[in-house]
Design a protein around this motif. Structure first.
Motif, PDB file in Angstrom:
ATOM      1  N   UNK A  97     -27.806  24.695 -35.866  1.00 39.30           N
ATOM      2  CA  UNK A  97     -27.064  24.621 -34.386  1.00 39.30           C
ATOM      3  C   UNK A  97     -25.722  24.620 -34.747  1.00 39.30           C
ATOM      4  N   UNK A  98     -25.267  23.779 -35.662  1.00 40.26           N
ATOM      5  CA  UNK A  98     -23.951  23.991 -35.775  1.00 40.26           C
ATOM      6  C   UNK A  98     -23.396  23.647 -37.365  1.00 40.26           C
ATOM      7  N   UNK A  99     -22.501  24.757 -37.891  1.00 39.44           N
ATOM      8  CA  UNK A  99     -21.985  24.469 -39.288  1.00 39.44           C
ATOM      9  C   UNK A  99     -20.403  24.263 -39.262  1.00 39.44           C
ATOM     10  N   UNK A 100     -19.840  23.317 -40.395  1.00 40.31           N
ATOM     11  CA  UNK A 100     -18.599  23.159 -40.472  1.00 40.31           C
ATOM     12  C   UNK A 100     -18.530  23.250 -42.005  1.00 40.31           C
ATOM     13  N   UNK A 101     -17.609  24.004 -42.731  1.00 35.29           N
ATOM     14  CA  UNK A 101     -17.481  24.179 -43.996  1.00 35.29           C
ATOM     15  C   UNK A 101     -16.099  24.105 -44.239  1.00 35.29           C
ATOM     16  N   UNK A 102     -15.615  23.010 -44.836  1.00 36.19           N
ATOM     17  CA  UNK A 102     -13.999  22.637 -45.446  1.00 36.19           C
ATOM     18  C   UNK A 102     -13.273  22.713 -44.084  1.00 36.19           C
ATOM     19  N   UNK A 103     -13.659  22.336 -42.977  1.00 33.37           N
ATOM     20  CA  UNK A 103     -12.881  22.073 -41.622  1.00 33.37           C
ATOM     21  C   UNK A 103     -11.882  20.896 -42.013  1.00 33.37           C
TER      22      UNK A 103
ATOM     23  N   UNK B 148     -25.574  20.656 -38.729  1.00 34.24           N
ATOM     24  CA  UNK B 148     -26.498  20.232 -37.471  1.00 34.24           C
ATOM     25  C   UNK B 148     -27.773  20.795 -37.467  1.00 34.24           C
ATOM     26  N   UNK B 149     -29.065  20.584 -37.828  1.00 33.17           N
ATOM     27  CA  UNK B 149     -30.286  21.155 -37.713  1.00 33.17           C
ATOM     28  C   UNK B 149     -31.119  20.509 -36.882  1.00 33.17           C
ATOM     29  N   UNK B 150     -32.143  21.227 -36.058  1.00 38.25           N
ATOM     30  CA  UNK B 150     -32.970  20.832 -35.072  1.00 38.25           C
ATOM     31  C   UNK B 150     -33.562  19.533 -35.653  1.00 38.25           C
ATOM     32  N   UNK B 151     -33.680  18.388 -34.856  1.00 46.20           N
ATOM     33  CA  UNK B 151     -34.422  17.285 -35.250  1.00 46.20           C
ATOM     34  C   UNK B 151     -33.623  16.409 -35.924  1.00 46.20           C
ATOM     35  N   UNK B 152     -32.395  16.599 -36.290  1.00 48.48           N
ATOM     36  CA  UNK B 152     -31.792  15.608 -37.120  1.00 48.48           C
ATOM     37  C   UNK B 152     -30.825  14.721 -36.241  1.00 48.48           C
ATOM     38  N   UNK B 153     -30.910  13.437 -36.452  1.00 49.74           N
ATOM     39  CA  UNK B 153     -30.041  12.488 -35.866  1.00 49.74           C
ATOM     40  C   UNK B 153     -29.087  12.133 -37.053  1.00 49.74           C
ATOM     41  N   UNK B 154     -27.592  12.505 -36.704  1.00 50.60           N
ATOM     42  CA  UNK B 154     -26.583  12.374 -37.493  1.00 50.60           C
ATOM     43  C   UNK B 154     -25.573  11.295 -37.155  1.00 50.60           C
ATOM     44  N   UNK B 155     -25.232  10.412 -37.899  1.00 51.56           N
ATOM     45  CA  UNK B 155     -24.267   9.555 -37.666  1.00 51.56           C
ATOM     46  C   UNK B 155     -22.712   9.908 -38.437  1.00 51.56           C
TER      47      UNK B 155
ATOM     48  N   UNK C  53     -32.317  16.219 -31.351  1.00 50.91           N
ATOM     49  CA  UNK C  53     -31.433  16.575 -32.123  1.00 50.91           C
ATOM     50  C   UNK C  53     -29.956  15.894 -31.781  1.00 50.91           C
ATOM     51  N   UNK C  54     -29.514  14.849 -32.222  1.00 51.35           N
ATOM     52  CA  UNK C  54     -28.039  13.951 -31.880  1.00 51.35           C
ATOM     53  C   UNK C  54     -27.262  14.100 -33.009  1.00 51.35           C
TER      54      UNK C  54
ATOM     55  N   UNK D  83     -29.458  11.074 -41.255  1.00 52.65           N
ATOM     56  CA  UNK D  83     -28.326  11.591 -42.158  1.00 52.65           C
ATOM     57  C   UNK D  83     -27.033  10.964 -41.696  1.00 52.65           C
ATOM     58  N   UNK D  84     -26.192  10.368 -42.566  1.00 49.22           N
ATOM     59  CA  UNK D  84     -24.921  10.077 -42.483  1.00 49.22           C
ATOM     60  C   UNK D  84     -23.889  10.927 -43.126  1.00 49.22           C
ATOM     61  N   UNK D  85     -23.010  11.179 -42.154  1.00 48.59           N
ATOM     62  CA  UNK D  85     -21.754  11.945 -42.826  1.00 48.59           C
ATOM     63  C   UNK D  85     -20.510  11.241 -42.577  1.00 48.59           C
ATOM     64  N   UNK D  86     -19.861  10.893 -43.884  1.00 49.90           N
ATOM     65  CA  UNK D  86     -18.807  10.081 -44.202  1.00 49.90           C
ATOM     66  C   UNK D  86     -17.408  10.932 -44.258  1.00 49.90           C
TER      67      UNK D  86
END
Length: 492
Positions: A309-315, A332-339, A471-472, A488-491
């Motif tokens: 759904x979404x991609x960030x690369x070196x933003x 961000x891919x379907x079904x992922x719950x990303x913190x 997906x959240x 998944x956690x993105x720090x």
């Protein structure tokens, strides 16, 4: 050590027919570290204000200590922080202030900066330090964790753990577990106090609720059985009465003494059944008074034709020449719950706003799916005003579904008639979450959705996300929520 005694406390706001508290009695020790819990709108802040003598009430509150309330109102945020502390406590000793700030890992230089230039976390920690400068006071600490990131929450929780003599309002389970030794719970029908931390209280509550539900079911069956027995006895009595002045089928004369004796036995049995029935009804009436309704919620997301759904690369994002965040990369891919995790000021909200379509200046590669529909829950609730029906219509969501979700989140029907501006902070956040759950979208983006929201509602939202796997992408500083929910956690 002294006691705070509350006796037969009854209180309702002017113009309201419903009592917030009714004939409540208990006592607490001023050396205890108490966590105050209860669903939104149940009266936690009201109770703290009653202790402070802010409202008239019936009953009695006796205490041999003075009360101090946090957060303090800071009238002149443009003043240097040291002057703000002096307004809070004119008699403070500088060395004592430095001791408290050191425990909270706040550097001395903040004292010589305007208070308004401090981050929300720094402001909270400075005011907490000022609070604990006051001696011989019982402290009423109202939701200090809002706007604190995970690291700051752990720091403040450890700080409070070393203190005593306070009531703490917080909905963060890990925070409470670490620093309180008693729980005050404002229930549906009473206020109760238990020794232990939040997890101890919650486990005891679950056991009590399960016992009462089982006992209620048993008594319901007993009452039905006794009702059936009473009907049978009534029918038998009626048949006996018909034979009293007649003859037996054989034609012999009826023994009226025998019939009278039999009728008396039936009457005695009927009275016994009636007594047992009434006793069962009374026992049942004592149950389920504090069972919290926590019905399951539902979420129905639209399917997106692509997995990503979404991609960030070196933003990287910059405001006014200042780098907010750099080299952020994730998908961000379907079904992922990303913190999305990181300290306050690390750019989490900016990343969310960029994905939602706001005009945020950035460098790097950012891709978002074509015609991707997003539902956004912001931190800010100050714009909420007017009634819920108009709010639903203006956002083109199903009003019935919207209000049904709010009912499940413990809104009473009377709330539906009120102006949203009068709602508590937690109730306003529930409005935003209920709206989001009603929207037909591919992706939910929630920015600190749980601020001010009560623990039971947090658990309902957890169950929703685990059961339906939407997906959240979210930012949240409640460590238990993140641990339970995030795939998944993105720090940052």
């Amino acid at each position: 050590m002294s006691m705070i005694k509350v006796t037969n406390l009854t209180f309702a706001y002017d113009g309201s027919y419903d009592n917030i508290f009714e004939d409540v009695s208990f006592q607490i020790d001023t050396d205890w570290k108490l966590g105050l819990t209860g669903r939104n709108g149940r009266g936690k802040t009201t109770f703290l204000n009653l202790l402070r003598g802010k409202y008239e009430y019936s009953g009695n509150i006796s205490a041999h200590v003075s009360f101090e309330y946090f957060p303090f109102h800071v009238e002149h945020k443009e003043y240097n922080t040291l002057d703000v502390v002096a307004d809070v406590d004119p008699d403070f000793q500088h060395w004592q202030l430095m001791r408290e700030l050191s425990l909270l890992k706040v550097s001395e230089d903040v004292l010589y900066r305007p208070f308004e230039t401090l981050s929300n976390g720094e402001q909270t920690k400075v005011l907490l330090a000022a609070l604990f400068l006051k001696e011989n006071r019982f402290l009423l600490i109202d939701e200090p964790t809002n706007h604190l990131d995970l690291h700051a929450r752990k720091l403040v929780s450890d700080y409070l753990k070393a203190k005593r003599g306070f009531i703490l309002v917080s909905h963060d389970r890990a925070f409470l577990d670490n620093c309180v030794d008693h729980i005050v719970s404002i229930n549906k029908s009473d206020i109760e106090i238990q020794k232990g931390n939040f997890s101890d209280w919650w486990e005891n509550k679950r056991r009590q609720d399960n016992y009462e539900l089982a006992e209620n079911d048993k008594l319901r069956k007993d009452i039905k059985r006794l009702n059936d027995a009473a009907k049978r006895t009534s029918n038998w009595s009626h048949e006996v009465e018909k034979t009293k002045n007649g003859t037996r089928n054989s034609g012999s004369k009826v023994d009226k003494g025998y019939v009278g004796h039999k009728a008396a036995k039936m009457m005695k049995r009927s009275k016994s059944i009636e007594h047992r029935q009434q006793s069962a009804i009374e026992d049942r009436s004592m149950l389920l008074k504090n069972i919290e309704s926590s019905e399951s919620l539902k979420i129905s997301q639209l399917a997106y034709p692509k997995n990503q759904l979404v991609e960030l690369d070196r933003v990287s994002i910059q405001y006014d020449g200042k780098t907010v965040c750099s080299d952020v990369s994730f998908t961000v891919e379907q079904g992922e719950r990303i913190a999305l995790a990181g300290p306050n000021g690390s750019g989490k909200s900016s990343i969310l706003k960029l994905i939602c379509g706001e005009n945020i200046p950035y460098s790097g590669t950012f891709r978002k799916g074509s015609q991707l529909k997003i539902s956004y829950v912001s931190q800010d609730t100050s714009h909420l005003q007017g009634d819920l029906s108009n709010y639903a219509r203006s956002h083109e969501i199903d009003e019935s579904l919207f209000k049904a979700i709010l009912r499940k989140l413990d809104f009473s029907r009377v709330q539906f008639e009120k102006d949203m501006a009068s709602f508590s902070g937690g109730q306003k956040k529930k409005v935003l979450i209920a709206k989001s759950l009603c929207e037909n979208v591919h992706l939910h983006i929630w920015d600190e959705p749980l601020n001010f929201i009560d623990v039971i509602s947090r658990m309902q939202i957890e169950e929703l996300l685990l059961a339906h796997s939407p997906t959240i992408l979210f930012v949240e500083h409640d460590s238990e929520f993140c641990k339970n929910i995030a795939t998944k956690i993105v720090k940052l």
